[in-house]
Design a protein around this motif. Structure first.
Motif, PDB file in Angstrom:
ATOM      1  N   UNK A   1       0.962  -1.273   0.092  1.00  0.00           N
ATOM      2  CA  UNK A   1      -0.193  -0.018   0.084  1.00  0.00           C
ATOM      3  C   UNK A   1       0.734   1.298  -0.332  1.00  0.00           C
ATOM      4  N   UNK A   2       1.069   1.903  -0.677  1.00  0.00           N
ATOM      5  CA  UNK A   2       1.379   3.510  -0.958  1.00  0.00           C
ATOM      6  C   UNK A   2       0.964   4.470  -0.507  1.00  0.00           C
ATOM      7  N   UNK A   3       1.065   5.163   0.819  1.00  0.00           N
ATOM      8  CA  UNK A   3       0.489   6.457   0.516  1.00  0.00           C
ATOM      9  C   UNK A   3       1.502   7.897   0.484  1.00  0.00           C
ATOM     10  N   UNK A   4       0.542   8.681  -0.291  1.00  0.00           N
ATOM     11  CA  UNK A   4       1.357   9.768  -0.256  1.00  0.00           C
ATOM     12  C   UNK A   4       0.436  10.852  -0.707  1.00  0.00           C
ATOM     13  N   UNK A   5       1.038  12.114   0.545  1.00  0.00           N
ATOM     14  CA  UNK A   5       0.458  12.637   1.296  1.00  0.00           C
ATOM     15  C   UNK A   5       0.944  14.227   1.007  1.00  0.00           C
ATOM     16  N   UNK A   6       0.352  14.792   0.526  1.00  0.00           N
ATOM     17  CA  UNK A   6       0.597  16.275  -0.020  1.00  0.00           C
ATOM     18  C   UNK A   6       0.745  17.675   0.434  1.00  0.00           C
ATOM     19  N   UNK A   7       1.512  18.342   0.552  1.00  0.00           N
ATOM     20  CA  UNK A   7       2.285  19.051   1.883  1.00  0.00           C
ATOM     21  C   UNK A   7       1.426  19.868   1.670  1.00  0.00           C
ATOM     22  N   UNK A   8       0.633  20.709   3.012  1.00  0.00           N
ATOM     23  CA  UNK A   8       0.847  22.098   2.972  1.00  0.00           C
ATOM     24  C   UNK A   8      -1.302  22.385   2.769  1.00  0.00           C
ATOM     25  N   UNK A   9      -1.807  20.882   2.266  1.00  0.00           N
ATOM     26  CA  UNK A   9      -3.055  21.118   1.661  1.00  0.00           C
ATOM     27  C   UNK A   9      -4.166  21.338   3.078  1.00  0.00           C
ATOM     28  N   UNK A  10      -4.721  21.157   2.512  1.00  0.00           N
ATOM     29  CA  UNK A  10      -6.359  21.441   4.103  1.00  0.00           C
ATOM     30  C   UNK A  10      -8.324  20.493   3.248  1.00  0.00           C
ATOM     31  N   UNK A  11      -8.709  19.505   3.466  1.00  0.00           N
ATOM     32  CA  UNK A  11      -9.658  19.563   3.029  1.00  0.00           C
ATOM     33  C   UNK A  11     -10.857  20.226   3.933  1.00  0.00           C
ATOM     34  N   UNK A  12     -11.666  20.656   3.652  1.00  0.00           N
ATOM     35  CA  UNK A  12     -12.850  21.703   4.111  1.00  0.00           C
ATOM     36  C   UNK A  12     -14.294  21.140   3.915  1.00  0.00           C
ATOM     37  N   UNK A  13     -15.124  21.264   4.680  1.00  0.00           N
ATOM     38  CA  UNK A  13     -14.594  20.570   6.049  1.00  0.00           C
ATOM     39  C   UNK A  13     -14.137  18.989   6.417  1.00  0.00           C
ATOM     40  N   UNK A  14     -13.176  18.645   7.162  1.00  0.00           N
ATOM     41  CA  UNK A  14     -12.411  16.928   6.589  1.00  0.00           C
ATOM     42  C   UNK A  14     -13.152  16.044   6.721  1.00  0.00           C
ATOM     43  N   UNK A  15     -14.873  16.448   7.256  1.00  0.00           N
ATOM     44  CA  UNK A  15     -15.431  14.579   6.737  1.00  0.00           C
ATOM     45  C   UNK A  15     -16.219  14.906   5.494  1.00  0.00           C
ATOM     46  N   UNK A  16     -15.666  15.825   4.134  1.00  0.00           N
ATOM     47  CA  UNK A  16     -16.395  16.234   3.239  1.00  0.00           C
ATOM     48  C   UNK A  16     -15.875  15.060   1.991  1.00  0.00           C
ATOM     49  N   UNK A  17     -15.775  13.616   1.538  1.00  0.00           N
ATOM     50  CA  UNK A  17     -15.082  12.666   1.100  1.00  0.00           C
ATOM     51  C   UNK A  17     -15.238  13.087  -0.396  1.00  0.00           C
TER      52      UNK A  17
END
Length: 231
Positions: free
Chosen positions: A197-213
């Motif tokens: 499993x590969x996990x790629x996390x994008x720096x400085x990003x933020x989903x708002x609201x967090x619960x919105x897929x």
């Protein structure tokens, strides 16, 4: 007179079109459709993270008894790692995630919904980052709660958010919903997968609201495109 007026108007229109003073649609020829880019696929992202520029100060274990073999790697705009996937069922109690289904169940997550409630593991795809340690500090790396992540297993790709923290020296965990979307057994007691499993996390990003897929997917697709096109 009406027939003559229409004939003159048509002639004037043809002259203006020939001179380039009328748009093409005036002649009945529609504008060509705008080209749209296809969403980034799992293979494109995996090709971008094929090599590792290690940014962690050491290596992580995938469970308590395994050797430490997993580095956190860095790339322009992202950090990533490849590990196993354990199932996180913490957060709001549901029929799928509770003390009876999960021997390690906790009724909270490190990051909360916009209404202050814990996240719902069986409905929201999210990833778990290791707690801050001398190995790696996700906050210092620009990865906070709500950061968008691309998670890949085989040829499947799901966009998720950073939703919880785990043990400080173990890596490779995601929510029930993330596992289910990837075709991985989501059972918190017996599910998960041992590798790949590969996990790629994008720096400085933020989903708002967090619960919105939906918001995570929209932002993830844009950042993934920028990532694969970057130098």
């Amino acid at each position: 007179m009406r027939i003559r007026s229409l004939t003159v108007a048509a002639a004037c229109g043809a002259a203006l079109l020939a001179a380039g003073l009328l748009p093409a649609v005036a002649s009945g020829v529609p504008d060509p459709p705008f080209a749209q880019e296809e969403p980034v696929g799992a293979a494109e992202l995996l090709a971008k993270v094929a090599s590792c520029d290690q940014v962690s100060n050491g290596l992580y274990r995938t469970d308590e008894t395994s050797a430490a073999t997993v580095p956190v790697c860095g790339a322009r705009g992202a950090v990533f790692w490849t590990a196993d996937m354990d199932i996180d069922c913490d957060g709001r109690r549901t029929a799928k995630c509770n003390e009876a289904t999960d021997p390690w169940f906790l009724p909270d997550t490190a990051f909360h919904q916009s209404d202050g409630e814990p996240l719902r593991s069986d409905a929201l795809p999210f990833v778990v980052v290791p707690g801050v340690s001398d190995i790696w500090d996700h906050f210092a790396a620009g990865v906070e709660g709500g950061a968008v992540a691309a998670v890949i297993h085989d040829d499947r790709l799901v966009y998720a958010v950073v939703g919880d923290t785990g043990p400080r020296r173990i890596i490779g965990e995601a929510s029930y919903a993330a596992a289910e979307a990837l075709g991985i057994d989501p059972d918190p007691a017996t599910g998960g997968t041992a590798s790949g499993v590969t996990y790629i996390l994008f720096k400085g990003s933020r989903v708002s609201p967090i619960e919105s897929h939906e918001a995570a997917v929209a932002l993830g697709e844009r950042l993934a495109r920028e990532f694969v096109q970057s130098d």
